[in-house]
Design an enzyme around this catalytic site. Structure first.
Site, PDB file in Angstrom:
ATOM      1  N   HIS A 135       0.872  -1.178   0.000  1.00 29.70           N
ATOM      2  CA  HIS A 135       0.000   0.000   0.000  1.00 29.70           C
ATOM      3  C   HIS A 135       0.916   1.237   0.000  1.00 29.70           C
ATOM      4  O   HIS A 135       0.985   1.970   0.981  1.00 29.70           O
ATOM      5  CB  HIS A 135      -0.916  -0.022   1.228  1.00 29.70           C
ATOM      6  N   GLN A 178      -0.291   4.871   0.899  1.00 24.70           N
ATOM      7  CA  GLN A 178      -0.521   5.023   2.334  1.00 24.70           C
ATOM      8  C   GLN A 178       0.795   5.361   3.045  1.00 24.70           C
ATOM      9  O   GLN A 178       0.854   6.279   3.862  1.00 24.70           O
ATOM     10  CB  GLN A 178      -1.094   3.711   2.893  1.00 24.70           C
ATOM     11  N   CYS A 230      -4.125   3.440   9.333  1.00 27.45           N
ATOM     12  CA  CYS A 230      -4.453   3.811   7.943  1.00 27.45           C
ATOM     13  C   CYS A 230      -5.946   4.022   7.750  1.00 27.45           C
ATOM     14  O   CYS A 230      -6.349   4.715   6.813  1.00 27.45           O
ATOM     15  CB  CYS A 230      -3.927   2.755   6.987  1.00 27.45           C
TER      16      CYS A 230
HETATM   17  N1   CP Z   1      -6.482   3.722   4.104  1.00 31.54           N
HETATM   18  C1   CP Z   1      -7.150   3.418   2.979  1.00 31.54           C
HETATM   19  O1   CP Z   1      -6.581   3.054   1.941  1.00 31.54           O
HETATM   20  O2   CP Z   1      -8.490   3.613   3.056  1.00 31.54           O
HETATM   21  P1   CP Z   1      -9.568   3.111   1.999  1.00 31.54           P
HETATM   22  O3   CP Z   1      -9.530   1.615   1.999  1.00 31.54           O
HETATM   23  O4   CP Z   1     -10.874   3.647   2.496  1.00 31.54           O
HETATM   24  O5   CP Z   1      -9.213   3.656   0.652  1.00 31.54           O
HETATM   25  N1  NVA Z   2      -4.607  -3.935   5.369  1.00 33.89           N
HETATM   26  C1  NVA Z   2      -5.858  -3.320   5.015  1.00 33.89           C
HETATM   27  C2  NVA Z   2      -5.655  -1.884   4.653  1.00 33.89           C
HETATM   28  C3  NVA Z   2      -6.900  -1.127   4.294  1.00 33.89           C
HETATM   29  C4  NVA Z   2      -6.628   0.284   3.887  1.00 33.89           C
HETATM   30  C5  NVA Z   2      -6.512  -4.091   3.884  1.00 33.89           C
HETATM   31  O1  NVA Z   2      -5.803  -4.480   2.952  1.00 33.89           O
HETATM   32  O2  NVA Z   2      -7.728  -4.318   3.948  1.00 33.89           O
END
Ligand code: CP
Ligand code: NVA
Length: 309
Positions: A129, A132, A264
């Site tokens: 990610h 993020q 996050c």
């Molecule tokens: N933190 C994040 O990526 O949030 P969403 O899943 O809402 O986009």
């Molecule tokens: N680790 C989480 C992050 C969400 C923003 C997921 O992948 O669902």
């Protein structure tokens, strides 16, 4: 960075990350200076999973800079089912200027990048990610005034967010400890690469199964959901395994007195974090969410226009 993709933080240099932060801070304080920067430019946003922050920050960010973003949800294009990923990439390549994709398989993002000549941004995959992490380290920089030499404890699953935090810590000189139950460590190859990279910046990457030891003296305590999107079936089992790793006042008391709390989002209050901690003076979760917007606007400008003032 013009024309490049953004798939993982590891592919950026320290200097590139610093320049993303610098432009992000300018965009944050003077957004009007960039209101026409992306006139007539379009972003295709592919989502295989739900989203609040990622969708809204990318869409609002494109609008604020004079461009446009188009939401392509699971039922719109059925990535890889209605049409193959390489075909989707080559069609979008002819119509839009930049692609952002949130996928299950990490391979789907890398395949999009391989087949599209335009920039592809990873908006979260099962493995990474990176957007993020960029927003998070920008937030830490704002709150602490520096990055190099800080200690971040990520408490929870060694997941996509943990991987990107490790990679960004290695590039910015922040020592990252993943504090997790046995069997939920980050992927070895991602951890090992971050460990090696971190040495160049004097940062130490670590994994610790003992939460008391792992969070001791941390400047940043970070957590994320115990079951990520796509792991819903494991959620009940994981609740039991991860309960000792809940970020609560007792755990926060072991961190540095001035430690900040990060997540996050979305948060499952009462599971990975208590209401008390996420609502405390130490919590910066909404600043962190806001910084997704500024950091990603900066990233988009660099990928589409190159080094701009
Ligand atoms: N933190 C994040 O990526 O949030 P969403 O899943 O809402 O986009
Ligand atoms: N680790 C989480 C992050 C969400 C923003 C997921 O992948 O669902």
């Amino acid at each position: 960075m013009k024309g490049k993709d953004f798939i993982t933080v590891a592919e950026l240099s320290t200097e590139q990350i610093e320049s993303i932060f610098e432009l992000a801070l300018k965009l944050k304080s003077n957004p009007d200076d960039y209101e026409d920067a992306l006139t007539n430019m379009t972003m295709a946003m592919i989502f295989e999973k739900p989203s609040l922050r990622t969708r809204v920050s990318f869409e609002a960010g494109m609008t604020q800079m004079g461009g446009h973003a188009m939401y392509l949800g699971p039922s719109d294009i059925s990535l890889g089912k209605r049409e193959s990923v390489p075909d989707i990439a080559r069609v979008l390549d002819r119509m839009v200027d930049i692609i952002m994709a949130r996928t299950f398989a990490h391979d789907s993002v890398t395949t999009l990048a391989e087949y599209a000549s335009i920039p592809v941004i990873n908006g979260l995959s099962d493995l990474h990610h990176p957007c993020q992490a960029i927003a998070d380290y920008l937030t830490i920089l704002e709150k602490k005034g520096t990055l190099k030499g800080l200690k971040l404890a990520f408490v929870g699953d060694g997941n996509n967010v943990a991987h990107s935090l490790l990679e960004c810590g290695a590039k910015t000189g922040v020592s990252v400890t993943i504090v997790c139950p046995k069997g939920y460590e980050p992927k070895k190859e991602i951890f090992d690469a971050a460990f090696e990279e971190g040495k160049k910046m004097g940062a130490t990457m670590a994994v610790c199964n003992d939460w008391k030891e792992g969070v001791k003296g941390a400047d940043v305590v970070y957590t994320d959901v115990w079951a990520s999107m796509g792991q819903e079936k494991e959620a009940e089992e994981r609740k039991k395994i991860f309960l000792p790793y809940q970020v609560n006042s007792e755990l926060m008391a072991l961190a540095d007195k001035e430690a900040i709390f990060m997540h996050c989002l979305p948060a499952h209050r009462g599971e990975e974090v208590t209401d008390e901690v996420i609502e405390s003076w130490q919590s910066v979760v909404f600043d962190e969410a806001e910084n997704r917007l500024h950091a990603q606007k900066s990233l988009i400008l660099k990928l589409l226009l190159g080094e701009i003032e």
